[in-house]
Design a protein around this motif. Structure first.
Motif, short mmCIF file in Angstrom:
data_model
loop_
_atom_site.label_atom_id
_atom_site.label_comp_id
_atom_site.label_asym_id
_atom_site.label_seq_id
_atom_site.Cartn_x
_atom_site.Cartn_y
_atom_site.Cartn_z
N LYS A 22 0.81 -1.23 0.00
CA LYS A 22 0.00 0.00 0.00
C LYS A 22 0.84 1.27 0.00
CE LYS A 22 -3.76 -2.19 2.52
NZ LYS A 22 -4.47 -2.26 3.79
N SER A 23 2.12 1.17 0.33
CA SER A 23 2.94 2.37 0.52
C SER A 23 3.25 3.14 -0.76
CB SER A 23 4.27 1.98 1.18
OG SER A 23 5.09 1.28 0.25
N LEU A 52 9.60 -6.88 -4.91
CA LEU A 52 8.68 -7.13 -6.02
C LEU A 52 8.25 -8.59 -6.04
CD1 LEU A 52 10.57 -5.12 -8.78
CD2 LEU A 52 8.67 -4.33 -7.36
N LEU A 53 9.21 -9.48 -5.79
CA LEU A 53 8.90 -10.91 -5.76
C LEU A 53 7.97 -11.24 -4.60
CD1 LEU A 53 9.35 -13.76 -6.84
CD2 LEU A 53 11.41 -13.89 -5.42
N GLU A 59 -2.38 -11.29 -3.81
CA GLU A 59 -3.34 -10.72 -4.76
C GLU A 59 -3.24 -9.20 -4.79
OE1 GLU A 59 -6.04 -10.85 -7.75
OE2 GLU A 59 -5.18 -12.60 -6.77
N ALA A 60 -3.15 -8.59 -3.62
CA ALA A 60 -3.04 -7.12 -3.56
C ALA A 60 -1.73 -6.66 -4.20
CB ALA A 60 -3.11 -6.65 -2.11
N GLY A 61 -0.66 -7.40 -3.96
CA GLY A 61 0.62 -7.05 -4.56
C GLY A 61 0.60 -7.15 -6.07
N LEU A 62 -0.01 -8.20 -6.59
CA LEU A 62 -0.12 -8.35 -8.04
C LEU A 62 -0.94 -7.23 -8.65
CD1 LEU A 62 -0.60 -12.20 -8.37
CD2 LEU A 62 1.29 -10.85 -9.30
#
Length: 171
Positions: A22-23, A52-53, A59-62
């Motif tokens: 979220k940052s 990144l990995l 899901e939120a990261g993707l």
């Protein structure tokens, strides 16, 4: 680049990883990858790929990674530039594979011909030519199959390469 160590420490914590996502810091990491590549600095590239990995496994990261401008170019460039460094290659391929499983990223990935070509080439490559060759080939093949799943457009784009990949994987 002072935040790199802090962010890398945070991605190891399941409680802090959502904060990293979220940052809004992930696009900065993508911006710094070309510098590490041009400086021929695999450890630095690997450090920049680490958040990144980690984010690519959520899901939120993707969802955030899909919107990061220049991500696919940076991943392809890093993968090509560090052919002898299996850590960088595996990280790039794992991020690409995870993006291929994300429904929101499939159409974006299919528009980037160099990404599809890189995945197909990696999936069909001789695994004995580099360290971790079998793992690289497996990640790339999984990425291609994830793109193909339930997507007629992907099948049309990748169809000429399917036989090559199938033969490579059956060896």
């Amino acid at each position: 680049e002072g935040c790199v160590g802090v962010v890398c420490a945070c991605v190891d914590s399941p409680h802090c990883l959502p904060l990293v996502v979220k940052s809004g810091v992930l696009p900065r990491f993508v911006e710094w990858i070309p510098t590490a590549v041009s400086d021929k600095d695999p450890p630095r590239a690997l450090t920049l790929l680490r958040p990144l990995l980690a984010c690519s496994y959520t899901e939120a990261g993707l969802s955030v990674l899909v919107r990061v401008k220049g991500l696919l170019d940076a991943l392809c460039w890093a993968r090509e530039s560090f052919l002898s460094d299996s850590g960088v290659r595996l990280s790039c391929l794992a991020i690409l594979r995870n993006l291929c499983y994300h429904d929101g990223a499939k159409s974006h990935l299919l528009c980037e011909q160099k990404v599809v070509a890189a995945l197909v080439a990696e999936a069909a490559a001789d695994p004995g030519r580099i360290a971790e060759g079998h793992r690289c080939r497996s990640l790339a093949a999984n990425a291609v199959w994830a793109l193909l799943y339930n997507s007629q457009r992907a099948k049309a784009v990748v169809r000429p390469s399917i036989d090559v990949i199938s033969r490579a994987l059956s060896d």
